[in-house]
Design a protein around this motif. Structure first.
Motif, PDB file in Angstrom:
ATOM      1  N   UNK A 181      11.109  -2.717  -6.930  1.00 19.88           N
ATOM      2  CA  UNK A 181      10.253  -3.899  -6.884  1.00 19.88           C
ATOM      3  C   UNK A 181       8.881  -3.581  -6.286  1.00 19.88           C
ATOM      4  N   UNK A 182       8.845  -2.689  -5.329  1.00 19.71           N
ATOM      5  CA  UNK A 182       7.568  -2.310  -4.716  1.00 19.71           C
ATOM      6  C   UNK A 182       6.735  -1.435  -5.649  1.00 19.71           C
ATOM      7  N   UNK A 183       7.392  -0.665  -6.514  1.00 19.31           N
ATOM      8  CA  UNK A 183       6.681   0.254  -7.402  1.00 19.31           C
ATOM      9  C   UNK A 183       6.075  -0.448  -8.618  1.00 19.31           C
ATOM     10  N   UNK A 184       6.697  -1.514  -9.100  1.00 19.93           N
ATOM     11  CA  UNK A 184       6.247  -2.161 -10.328  1.00 19.93           C
ATOM     12  C   UNK A 184       4.772  -2.570 -10.294  1.00 19.93           C
ATOM     13  N   UNK A 185       4.254  -3.213  -9.247  1.00 22.33           N
ATOM     14  CA  UNK A 185       2.829  -3.551  -9.250  1.00 22.33           C
ATOM     15  C   UNK A 185       1.930  -2.324  -9.390  1.00 22.33           C
ATOM     16  N   UNK A 186       2.336  -1.206  -8.832  1.00 27.88           N
ATOM     17  CA  UNK A 186       1.550   0.021  -8.959  1.00 27.88           C
ATOM     18  C   UNK A 186       1.575   0.523 -10.396  1.00 27.88           C
ATOM     19  N   UNK A 187       2.736   0.475 -11.045  1.00 27.99           N
ATOM     20  CA  UNK A 187       2.846   0.913 -12.438  1.00 27.99           C
ATOM     21  C   UNK A 187       1.933   0.083 -13.336  1.00 27.99           C
ATOM     22  N   UNK A 237       0.837  -1.205   0.000  1.00 25.70           N
ATOM     23  CA  UNK A 237       0.000   0.000   0.000  1.00 25.70           C
ATOM     24  C   UNK A 237       0.867   1.249   0.000  1.00 25.70           C
ATOM     25  N   UNK A 238       0.369   2.276  -0.658  1.00 20.52           N
ATOM     26  CA  UNK A 238       1.141   3.512  -0.765  1.00 20.52           C
ATOM     27  C   UNK A 238       1.351   4.203   0.581  1.00 20.52           C
ATOM     28  N   UNK A 239       0.520   3.889   1.561  1.00 24.96           N
ATOM     29  CA  UNK A 239       0.691   4.489   2.880  1.00 24.96           C
ATOM     30  C   UNK A 239       1.397   3.554   3.870  1.00 24.96           C
ATOM     31  N   UNK A 240       1.923   2.452   3.372  1.00 22.43           N
ATOM     32  CA  UNK A 240       2.622   1.502   4.240  1.00 22.43           C
ATOM     33  C   UNK A 240       3.951   2.099   4.696  1.00 22.43           C
ATOM     34  N   UNK A 241       4.261   2.040   5.990  1.00 27.35           N
ATOM     35  CA  UNK A 241       5.531   2.580   6.482  1.00 27.35           C
ATOM     36  C   UNK A 241       6.766   1.844   5.947  1.00 27.35           C
ATOM     37  N   UNK A 242       6.580   0.669   5.367  1.00 29.10           N
ATOM     38  CA  UNK A 242       7.705  -0.080   4.811  1.00 29.10           C
ATOM     39  C   UNK A 242       8.439   0.704   3.712  1.00 29.10           C
ATOM     40  N   UNK A 243       7.739   1.620   3.021  1.00 25.37           N
ATOM     41  CA  UNK A 243       8.389   2.433   1.997  1.00 25.37           C
ATOM     42  C   UNK A 243       9.619   3.146   2.558  1.00 25.37           C
ATOM     43  N   UNK A 244       9.558   3.565   3.807  1.00 26.31           N
ATOM     44  CA  UNK A 244      10.678   4.265   4.424  1.00 26.31           C
ATOM     45  C   UNK A 244      11.911   3.409   4.622  1.00 26.31           C
ATOM     46  N   UNK A 245      11.731   2.085   4.645  1.00 27.52           N
ATOM     47  CA  UNK A 245      12.889   1.203   4.792  1.00 27.52           C
ATOM     48  C   UNK A 245      13.378   0.657   3.451  1.00 27.52           C
ATOM     49  N   UNK A 246      12.624   0.895   2.396  1.00 28.19           N
ATOM     50  CA  UNK A 246      13.060   0.501   1.063  1.00 28.19           C
ATOM     51  C   UNK A 246      14.009   1.560   0.516  1.00 28.19           C
ATOM     52  N   UNK A 247      14.828   1.162  -0.433  1.00 27.89           N
ATOM     53  CA  UNK A 247      15.828   2.067  -0.994  1.00 27.89           C
ATOM     54  C   UNK A 247      15.596   2.287  -2.486  1.00 27.89           C
ATOM     55  N   UNK A 248      15.940   3.492  -2.942  1.00 28.26           N
ATOM     56  CA  UNK A 248      16.062   3.766  -4.370  1.00 28.26           C
ATOM     57  C   UNK A 248      17.425   4.404  -4.592  1.00 28.26           C
ATOM     58  N   UNK A 249      17.689   4.906  -5.762  1.00 29.78           N
ATOM     59  CA  UNK A 249      19.028   5.388  -6.118  1.00 29.78           C
ATOM     60  C   UNK A 249      19.535   6.507  -5.219  1.00 29.78           C
ATOM     61  N   UNK A 250      18.633   7.229  -4.564  1.00 23.90           N
ATOM     62  CA  UNK A 250      19.029   8.400  -3.779  1.00 23.90           C
ATOM     63  C   UNK A 250      18.785   8.248  -2.288  1.00 23.90           C
ATOM     64  N   UNK A 251      18.483   7.033  -1.840  1.00 25.77           N
ATOM     65  CA  UNK A 251      18.263   6.830  -0.411  1.00 25.77           C
ATOM     66  C   UNK A 251      16.935   6.154  -0.140  1.00 25.77           C
ATOM     67  N   UNK A 252      16.307   6.522   0.980  1.00 26.84           N
ATOM     68  CA  UNK A 252      15.051   5.859   1.328  1.00 26.84           C
ATOM     69  C   UNK A 252      13.943   6.286   0.375  1.00 26.84           C
TER      70      UNK A 252
END
Length: 171
Positions: free
Chosen positions: A62-68, A3-18
């Motif tokens: 990986x988390x963004x792909x299902x949303x796309x 879910x877009x409001x899941x706090x797990x997003x904060x522990x996931x990483x992208x090219x520039x950090x969390x």
């Protein structure tokens, strides 16, 4: 799907950090999914640079792909080729060692979205396609069927390579 409001997003990483900013970008995309003329138009520019920067994938990718895939499947208008190309590029990166291991918590949703890429192509098959959309659709179908090398080759085709192939200049 995370879910877009899941706090797990904060522990996931992208090219520039969390990845706390990725849900904002995905919401912006859902609000305005129409094709963009400018390759630096938002939110696509930030999604690409964060999720598949220089061909590398990240856990947030990986988390963004299902949303796309979901946003692209729900959109009734002409599809932007990035809905196919970005998930394809992320899967190519993952399968060629340019991304971290797929976290178990994201696995089912991610792999299911990759498998649904041909459905996304099919939903939008009656729309006009330029060359970028055609190549993205072909690459997405290849990656969904596990043909990573073919998908990567299709992603790298441009007018110059196509011309060279057609003129028999490539050995």
């Amino acid at each position: 799907m995370l879910a877009l409001d899941d706090p797990l997003w904060g522990s996931l990483q992208h090219a520039y950090g969390d990845a706390r900013d990725v849900p904002v970008l995905l919401r912006a995309l859902a609000a305005s999914p129409e094709p963009q003329e400018d390759p630096e138009a938002e939110p696509w520019f930030s999604l690409w640079s964060s999720l598949c920067h220089q061909g590398d994938a990240h856990t947030a990718s990986y988390a963004a792909v299902p949303h796309l895939v979901e946003i692209g499947g729900q959109f009734a208008g002409q599809l932007d080729f990035n809905f196919l190309l970005l998930p394809t590029a992320i899967e190519v990166a993952r399968r060629t060692g340019r991304g971290p291991a797929l976290p178990a918590v994201l696995g089912d949703a991610y792999l299911g979205a990759i498998a649904r890429l041909p459905d996304l192509v099919s939903i939008h098959r009656h729309e006009p396609w330029d060359q970028a959309m055609l190549l993205s659709a072909a690459a997405a179908q290849a990656v969904a069927k596990g043909h990573i090398d073919v998908a990567e080759a299709l992603m790298n085709l441009d007018d110059d390579w196509i011309g060279r192939i057609n003129r028999g200049e490539v050995e």
